[in-house]
Design a protein around this motif. Structure first.
Motif, PDB file in Angstrom:
ATOM      1  N   TYR A 130     -25.107   4.565   2.822  1.00 27.97           N
ATOM      2  CA  TYR A 130     -24.833   4.839   4.228  1.00 27.97           C
ATOM      3  C   TYR A 130     -24.340   6.261   4.442  1.00 27.97           C
ATOM      4  O   TYR A 130     -23.922   6.951   3.506  1.00 27.97           O
ATOM      5  CB  TYR A 130     -23.831   3.838   4.806  1.00 27.97           C
ATOM      6  CG  TYR A 130     -22.472   3.835   4.136  1.00 27.97           C
ATOM      7  CD1 TYR A 130     -21.449   4.682   4.568  1.00 27.97           C
ATOM      8  CD2 TYR A 130     -22.215   2.965   3.079  1.00 27.97           C
ATOM      9  CE1 TYR A 130     -20.209   4.670   3.948  1.00 27.97           C
ATOM     10  CE2 TYR A 130     -20.985   2.946   2.454  1.00 27.97           C
ATOM     11  CZ  TYR A 130     -19.970   3.796   2.901  1.00 27.97           C
ATOM     12  OH  TYR A 130     -18.749   3.783   2.287  1.00 27.97           O
ATOM     13  N   ASP A 142     -21.707   7.988   7.227  1.00 26.55           N
ATOM     14  CA  ASP A 142     -20.777   7.866   8.344  1.00 26.55           C
ATOM     15  C   ASP A 142     -20.924   9.111   9.197  1.00 26.55           C
ATOM     16  O   ASP A 142     -20.660  10.230   8.731  1.00 26.55           O
ATOM     17  CB  ASP A 142     -19.338   7.721   7.844  1.00 26.55           C
ATOM     18  CG  ASP A 142     -19.063   6.348   7.270  1.00 26.55           C
ATOM     19  OD1 ASP A 142     -19.668   5.364   7.753  1.00 26.55           O
ATOM     20  OD2 ASP A 142     -18.238   6.238   6.347  1.00 26.55           O
ATOM     21  N   VAL A 178     -28.920   6.330  17.288  1.00 24.15           N
ATOM     22  CA  VAL A 178     -27.842   6.525  16.320  1.00 24.15           C
ATOM     23  C   VAL A 178     -26.955   7.646  16.864  1.00 24.15           C
ATOM     24  O   VAL A 178     -27.451   8.726  17.194  1.00 24.15           O
ATOM     25  CB  VAL A 178     -28.399   6.875  14.926  1.00 24.15           C
ATOM     26  CG1 VAL A 178     -27.270   6.972  13.913  1.00 24.15           C
ATOM     27  CG2 VAL A 178     -29.446   5.856  14.487  1.00 24.15           C
ATOM     28  N   ARG A 179     -25.651   7.390  16.939  1.00 23.13           N
ATOM     29  CA  ARG A 179     -24.711   8.333  17.558  1.00 23.13           C
ATOM     30  C   ARG A 179     -23.562   8.667  16.603  1.00 23.13           C
ATOM     31  O   ARG A 179     -23.280   7.907  15.672  1.00 23.13           O
ATOM     32  CB  ARG A 179     -24.103   7.705  18.803  1.00 23.13           C
ATOM     33  CG  ARG A 179     -25.068   7.406  19.905  1.00 23.13           C
ATOM     34  CD  ARG A 179     -24.305   6.837  21.115  1.00 23.13           C
ATOM     35  NE  ARG A 179     -25.192   6.621  22.215  1.00 23.13           N
ATOM     36  CZ  ARG A 179     -25.729   5.443  22.531  1.00 23.13           C
ATOM     37  NH1 ARG A 179     -25.467   4.392  21.802  1.00 23.13           N
ATOM     38  NH2 ARG A 179     -26.526   5.335  23.564  1.00 23.13           N
ATOM     39  N   GLY A 226     -20.037   8.570  15.115  1.00 24.31           N
ATOM     40  CA  GLY A 226     -19.150   7.416  15.050  1.00 24.31           C
ATOM     41  C   GLY A 226     -19.813   6.202  14.430  1.00 24.31           C
ATOM     42  O   GLY A 226     -19.138   5.277  13.995  1.00 24.31           O
ATOM     43  N   ASP A 227     -21.151   6.206  14.366  1.00 23.27           N
ATOM     44  CA  ASP A 227     -21.875   5.087  13.769  1.00 23.27           C
ATOM     45  C   ASP A 227     -21.875   5.180  12.252  1.00 23.27           C
ATOM     46  O   ASP A 227     -21.818   6.271  11.682  1.00 23.27           O
ATOM     47  CB  ASP A 227     -23.342   5.070  14.234  1.00 23.27           C
ATOM     48  CG  ASP A 227     -23.525   4.604  15.667  1.00 23.27           C
ATOM     49  OD1 ASP A 227     -22.624   3.939  16.206  1.00 23.27           O
ATOM     50  OD2 ASP A 227     -24.588   4.922  16.244  1.00 23.27           O
ATOM     51  N   ARG A 228     -21.966   4.034  11.627  1.00 20.45           N
ATOM     52  CA  ARG A 228     -22.272   3.965  10.196  1.00 20.45           C
ATOM     53  C   ARG A 228     -23.766   3.684  10.111  1.00 20.45           C
ATOM     54  O   ARG A 228     -24.225   2.622  10.512  1.00 20.45           O
ATOM     55  CB  ARG A 228     -21.468   2.881   9.499  1.00 20.45           C
ATOM     56  CG  ARG A 228     -21.876   2.720   8.018  1.00 20.45           C
ATOM     57  CD  ARG A 228     -20.870   1.949   7.227  1.00 20.45           C
ATOM     58  NE  ARG A 228     -19.783   2.851   6.876  1.00 20.45           N
ATOM     59  CZ  ARG A 228     -18.692   2.468   6.221  1.00 20.45           C
ATOM     60  NH1 ARG A 228     -18.536   1.207   5.843  1.00 20.45           N
ATOM     61  NH2 ARG A 228     -17.753   3.353   5.936  1.00 20.45           N
ATOM     62  N   PHE A 229     -24.505   4.647   9.589  1.00 17.38           N
ATOM     63  CA  PHE A 229     -25.961   4.585   9.473  1.00 17.38           C
ATOM     64  C   PHE A 229     -26.283   4.058   8.084  1.00 17.38           C
ATOM     65  O   PHE A 229     -26.089   4.743   7.082  1.00 17.38           O
ATOM     66  CB  PHE A 229     -26.516   6.007   9.688  1.00 17.38           C
ATOM     67  CG  PHE A 229     -28.001   6.124   9.626  1.00 17.38           C
ATOM     68  CD1 PHE A 229     -28.797   5.569  10.607  1.00 17.38           C
ATOM     69  CD2 PHE A 229     -28.612   6.833   8.604  1.00 17.38           C
ATOM     70  CE1 PHE A 229     -30.182   5.695  10.560  1.00 17.38           C
ATOM     71  CE2 PHE A 229     -29.979   6.977   8.549  1.00 17.38           C
ATOM     72  CZ  PHE A 229     -30.771   6.405   9.535  1.00 17.38           C
ATOM     73  N   VAL A 262     -27.965   0.266  12.220  1.00 10.67           N
ATOM     74  CA  VAL A 262     -26.654   0.504  12.809  1.00 10.67           C
ATOM     75  C   VAL A 262     -26.200  -0.845  13.337  1.00 10.67           C
ATOM     76  O   VAL A 262     -26.918  -1.478  14.129  1.00 10.67           O
ATOM     77  CB  VAL A 262     -26.693   1.557  13.936  1.00 10.67           C
ATOM     78  CG1 VAL A 262     -25.353   1.619  14.663  1.00 10.67           C
ATOM     79  CG2 VAL A 262     -27.058   2.935  13.384  1.00 10.67           C
ATOM     80  N   LYS A 263     -25.036  -1.294  12.882  1.00 10.50           N
ATOM     81  CA  LYS A 263     -24.489  -2.588  13.305  1.00 10.50           C
ATOM     82  C   LYS A 263     -25.537  -3.694  13.199  1.00 10.50           C
ATOM     83  O   LYS A 263     -25.730  -4.480  14.116  1.00 10.50           O
ATOM     84  CB  LYS A 263     -23.933  -2.492  14.723  1.00 10.50           C
ATOM     85  CG  LYS A 263     -22.781  -1.528  14.837  1.00 10.50           C
ATOM     86  CD  LYS A 263     -22.312  -1.402  16.265  1.00 10.50           C
ATOM     87  CE  LYS A 263     -21.231  -0.324  16.329  1.00 10.50           C
ATOM     88  NZ  LYS A 263     -20.957   0.078  17.694  1.00 10.50           N
ATOM     89  N   SER A 287     -28.644  -3.665  13.453  1.00 14.61           N
ATOM     90  CA  SER A 287     -29.870  -3.484  14.232  1.00 14.61           C
ATOM     91  C   SER A 287     -30.760  -2.460  13.544  1.00 14.61           C
ATOM     92  O   SER A 287     -30.287  -1.370  13.177  1.00 14.61           O
ATOM     93  CB  SER A 287     -29.551  -2.991  15.637  1.00 14.61           C
ATOM     94  OG  SER A 287     -28.873  -3.985  16.361  1.00 14.61           O
ATOM     95  N   VAL A 337     -32.985   0.528  13.204  1.00 12.86           N
ATOM     96  CA  VAL A 337     -33.153   1.720  14.045  1.00 12.86           C
ATOM     97  C   VAL A 337     -34.259   2.641  13.546  1.00 12.86           C
ATOM     98  O   VAL A 337     -34.729   3.499  14.285  1.00 12.86           O
ATOM     99  CB  VAL A 337     -31.828   2.511  14.202  1.00 12.86           C
ATOM    100  CG1 VAL A 337     -30.791   1.685  14.955  1.00 12.86           C
ATOM    101  CG2 VAL A 337     -31.289   2.982  12.862  1.00 12.86           C
TER     102      VAL A 337
END
Length: 175
Positions: free
Chosen positions: A54, A56, A116-117, A119-122, A144-145, A147, A149
């Motif tokens: 991942y 961050d 994807v923004r 603050g997201d964990r990719f 992401v969460k 979902s 992407v």
């Protein structure tokens, strides 16, 4: 068209279980500074040739101010770069190609399916489909969460510092 199954169920990826931090990733990948697109590796299954890691995303990523002002979105090319870095890490760690580096050889069937923004964990999952001396092929899915992407297939080619210094000669059979 039937929905493609996940390489790994994103609900079952434990990003709290770090098996390679940034220092371990740097043992294999040459990217540094703004081009490092991995934070950690959290899963490896050599029998299935699957790896998960991942990135961050911070508020101070180099692309935040310009892509897009006031509405920062991770560029798709960086999503692909993160997946390529994870595939490179896995390929080099397991010595699947006889090369000190793996570079982009191409992409197939890439689709961007979400935003994807900062603050997201990719979360990235790659599965090696084949590795030969001259080409590596793997599929990837990014979340992401939980979902999906981004997804696609990437090709990797062996690189050496000498090839990079010499430059591209225009012969696609000899990068």
């Amino acid at each position: 068209m039937a929905k493609k199954p996940f390489i790994l169920d994103p609900a079952e990826i434990d990003t709290g279980k770090v098996i390679a931090d940034i220092n371990e990733i740097r043992r294999y990948n040459p990217q540094r500074f703004d081009m490092e697109q991995l934070t950690a590796v959290c899963y490896e299954d050599p029998q299935q040739a699957v790896c998960a890691g991942y990135k961050d995303l911070r508020e101070d990523e180099f692309w935040v101010n310009g892509h897009f002002p006031g509405l920062p979105l991770m560029p798709g090319v960086l999503m692909c770069e993160a997946a390529a870095q994870l595939a490179s890490y896995y390929t080099l760690k397991h010595r699947l190609m006889n090369a000190p580096m793996v570079g982009f050889g191409g992409f197939q069937d890439v689709r961007f399916r979400g935003i994807v923004r900062p603050g997201d964990r990719f979360v990235i999952v790659v599965r090696l489909l084949r590795a030969r001396a001259t080409m590596m092929t793997c599929e990837f899915q990014c979340f992401v969460k939980q979902s999906l992407v981004c997804e696609g297939v990437m090709l990797g080619i062996p690189l050496t510092p000498e090839k990079i210094r010499a430059g591209y000669d225009g012969d696609s059979a000899n990068p």
